[in-house]
Design an enzyme around this catalytic site. Structure first.
Site, short mmCIF file in Angstrom:
data_model
loop_
_atom_site.label_atom_id
_atom_site.label_comp_id
_atom_site.label_asym_id
_atom_site.label_seq_id
_atom_site.Cartn_x
_atom_site.Cartn_y
_atom_site.Cartn_z
N LYS A 113 50.37 31.19 37.49
CA LYS A 113 50.19 31.88 36.20
C LYS A 113 51.15 31.26 35.22
CE LYS A 113 47.75 35.51 34.84
NZ LYS A 113 46.59 36.02 35.59
N1 GLU Z 1 43.36 35.11 34.05
C1 GLU Z 1 42.33 35.49 34.94
C2 GLU Z 1 42.89 36.30 36.08
O1 GLU Z 1 43.93 36.91 35.98
C3 GLU Z 1 41.47 34.32 35.38
C4 GLU Z 1 42.18 33.26 36.15
C5 GLU Z 1 41.35 32.00 36.38
O2 GLU Z 1 40.17 31.97 36.08
O3 GLU Z 1 41.95 31.04 36.88
O4 GLU Z 1 42.30 36.42 37.12
#
Ligand code: GLU
Length: 427
Positions: A113
Site C-alpha cells: 500500500k
Molecule cells: N485499493 C484497493 C483495495 O484496497 C484496490 C487495490 C488494487 O486493486 O490493487 O483493495
C-alpha cells in the site's frame, strides 16, 4: 481530532488491530512461528520526501509512502491513497490487509500500500499531476509490472493511475514502453484499463452480500441500507443494491450525514456528491448527526470510508443484521466484539472489498496478453471468484468455530504458509 485518531487509554493503533487479527488466526491455525514472525511486519518500508512546484511558483515538500508487506505469492499489489491522515502505521496495516486479500481470493499477488499525506481537494489538476508524477519518479524501480503494482484507493482515481503509468513508461527504455502498461491497474479504459474495474469493489461487495442473503434466507429486495462514505465503493454499492430493490436510507461522509426512510436516490446522490464534494446539504433527505447515522434503522450497514469507525462508542448504537466492510479495517477489536455479542454478521474487508484487486488482476492479465475483455466476462469471472472465497470462508468458519474474519485469514495464511514451507526461508 478526528473520530479515527481519537484513542482511549486501551485503544490500539490501526496496525496493532491488524496484528491482533493476524495473531488470532495464527493461533487457530497453529501457524508456523517463523512464518508468523515474517508476516507480522512488512518486508520493505519506503518513505520518500519530494518537492513539487505549486501553481504560484512556490515549492512544497510532500511525504510519500510505499509499504511492501509480502510478495511470496506474487508481485506486491495495492492502492495509493491521497489523504491528510496517511501515516506509516496506517499504510503498514493496509499493506498487510492486501496480502491476506490477494491470498484469500487466490489472485497471484502479494500485498502493498502507498500514499501521500495531503488533501487532494486543496490542489489544482495541474498540481495533482505534478505531485503524482514526482511521487512515481521518487518510487523509481521500487514499482514495476512484475514487482509492485499500485492501484487507486481513497483520493486517487483512473487519472492518477494514468499519470503514474505514463511517468513510469517514460522513465524506462523506449522499446519496453508498451510492455510496462501493467505497472499500475485501475487505469482509464482508453489507457489500458479493464471494463468493470471502476465499479469492481462495489460489485464484488454486492456479490458476497447476495450469497450471505441466500444463506440467511434474507431478501435484498426491500432491504434497508446505511452507507458510510459515498466515494467509489459506497456509491457503486448503493447503485447496484438499488437495482436489486434495496433502499439506501442513510449515508454519512466527511461533510455530514443524510437520511430518508423512503430511500435516498443513489444515482442522484452520487451526482450531488460529485458536484459539491459531499453529502451535506442534499435536499432529498434530512440532515442527521453521527450518532443518529450509526443508530439508523437499516438491515445492512456498509462502512466504505476510513478505518476504525465501528468501535466501543459506535457499535452499541448499531441495529443492522449484517456489516459488509467496503472499507479496509473499518472496525477495531472492541467494535467487532460488541457486534459479535449482538449477533451481527460481519463480512470482512479482505473478502467484501476484494472485488477491486480481483479486477485489477484481470486488468493486469489483459495488459500482458494485449486483450480486452467484455464487461460480461469480467463480471462473470469476478462473481465466480468472490463466491468461491465466500464459500471457503464459511466452510472454515464452521470447521474451526470461528468468526468470518478469522476464517478468511485462515485460508489466506494457510496458502501462504504452504508456499513458505515448500520453498524454505532464505538462506
Ligand atoms: N485499493 C484497493 C483495495 O484496497 C484496490 C487495490 C488494487 O486493486 O490493487 O483493495
Amino acid at each position: 481530532m478526528s473520530a479515527r485518531t481519537k484513542k482511549g487509554p486501551s485503544a490500539l493503533s490501526v496496525f496493532e488491530v491488524a496484528q491482533a487479527q493476524l495473531d488470532r488466526a495464527a493461533h487457530v491455525l497453529r501457524l508456523d512461528s517463523s512464518v508468523h514472525a515474517i508476516l507480522s511486519q512488512p518486508k520493505n518500508e519506503l518513505i520518500v520526501n519530494f518537492p513539487v512546484r505549486m501553481d504560484d511558483g512556490s515549492y512544497r515538500l510532500f511525504k510519500g509512502y510505499r509499504i511492501q508487506h509480502n510478495n511470496i505469492m506474487g508481485p506486491f499489489k495495492g492502492g495509493v491513497r491521497f489523504h491528510t491522515e496517511v501515516h506509516l502505521d496506517e499504510v503498514k496495516a493496509l499493506a498487510s490487509w492486501m496480502t491476506w486479500k490477494s491470498a484469500l481470493l487466490e489472485v497471484p499477488f502479494g500485498g502493498a500500500k502507498g500514499g501521500i499525506k495531503f488533501d487532494p481537494r486543496e490542489h489544482s489538476r495541474a498540481e495533482l499531476e505534478r505531485i503524482t508524477r514526482r511521487f512515481t519518479h521518487s518510487l523509481g524501480s521500487n514499482i514495476g509490472p512484475d514487482y509492485d503494482i499500485p492501484a487507486p484507493d481513497m483520493g486517487t482515481n483512473a487519472q492518477t493511475m494514468v499519470w503514474m503509468m505514463d511517468t513510469y513508461m517514460n522513465s524506462g527504455s523506449r522499446e519496453l514502453k508498451n510492455a510496462v502498461r501493467g505497472v499500475v491497474t485501475g487505469k482509464s479504459l482508453t489507457s489500458g484499463g479493464s471494463r468493470g474495474r471502476e465499479k469492481a469493489t462495489g460489485q464484488g461487495l454486492v456479490f458476497v452480500l447476495q450469497e450471505w442473503a441466500k444463506d440467511r434466507g434474507f431478501s435484498l429486495d426491500g432491504a434497508t441500507v446505511a452507507i458510510q462514505g459515498f466515494g467509489n465503493v459506497g456509491s457503486h454499492a448503493a447503485r447496484i443494491l438499488g437495482r436489486l430493490g434495496a433502499s439506501v436510507v442513510a449515508v454519512q461522509d466527511h461533510t455530514g450525514a443524510v437520511a430518508n426512510p423512503e430511500g435516498l436516490h443513489p444515482k442522484r446522490l452520487a451526482e450531488y456528491v460529485n458536484r459539491t464534494g459531499g453529502v451535506a446539504g442534499y435536499d432529498h433527505g434530512v440532515a442527521i448527526d453521527r450518532e443518529a447515522f450509526f443508530a439508523a434503522e437499516a438491515d445492512i450497514f456498509i462502512p466504505a470510508a476510513l478505518e476504525m469507525q465501528i468501535t466501543a462508542d459506535t457499535a452499541p448504537l448499531m441495529k443492522s443484521k449484517v456489516v459488509v466492510e467496503g472499507a479496509n479495517g473499518p472496525m477495531d477489536i472492541d467494535g467487532e466484539e460488541i457486534l459479535r455479542s449482538k449477533g451481527v454478521d460481519v463480512l470482512p474487508d479482505v473478502l467484501a472489498n476484494a472485488g477491486g484487486v480481483t479486477v485489477s488482476y484481470f486488468e493486469w492479465l489483459q495488459n500482458r496478453r494485449a486483450e480486452t475483455w467484455s464487461l460480461d466476462d469480467v463480471d462473470k469471472r469476478l462473481h465466480g471468484m468472490m463466491i468461491a472465497a465466500y464459500r471457503t470462508m464459511r466452510r472454515l468458519a464452521i470447521e474451526h468455530s470461528v468468526d468470518n474474519r478469522t476464517a478468511a485469514y485462515c485460508h489466506a495464511l494457510s496458502r501462504i504458509q504452504t508456499v513458505y514451507l515448500e520453498r524454505g526461508i532464505f538462506p
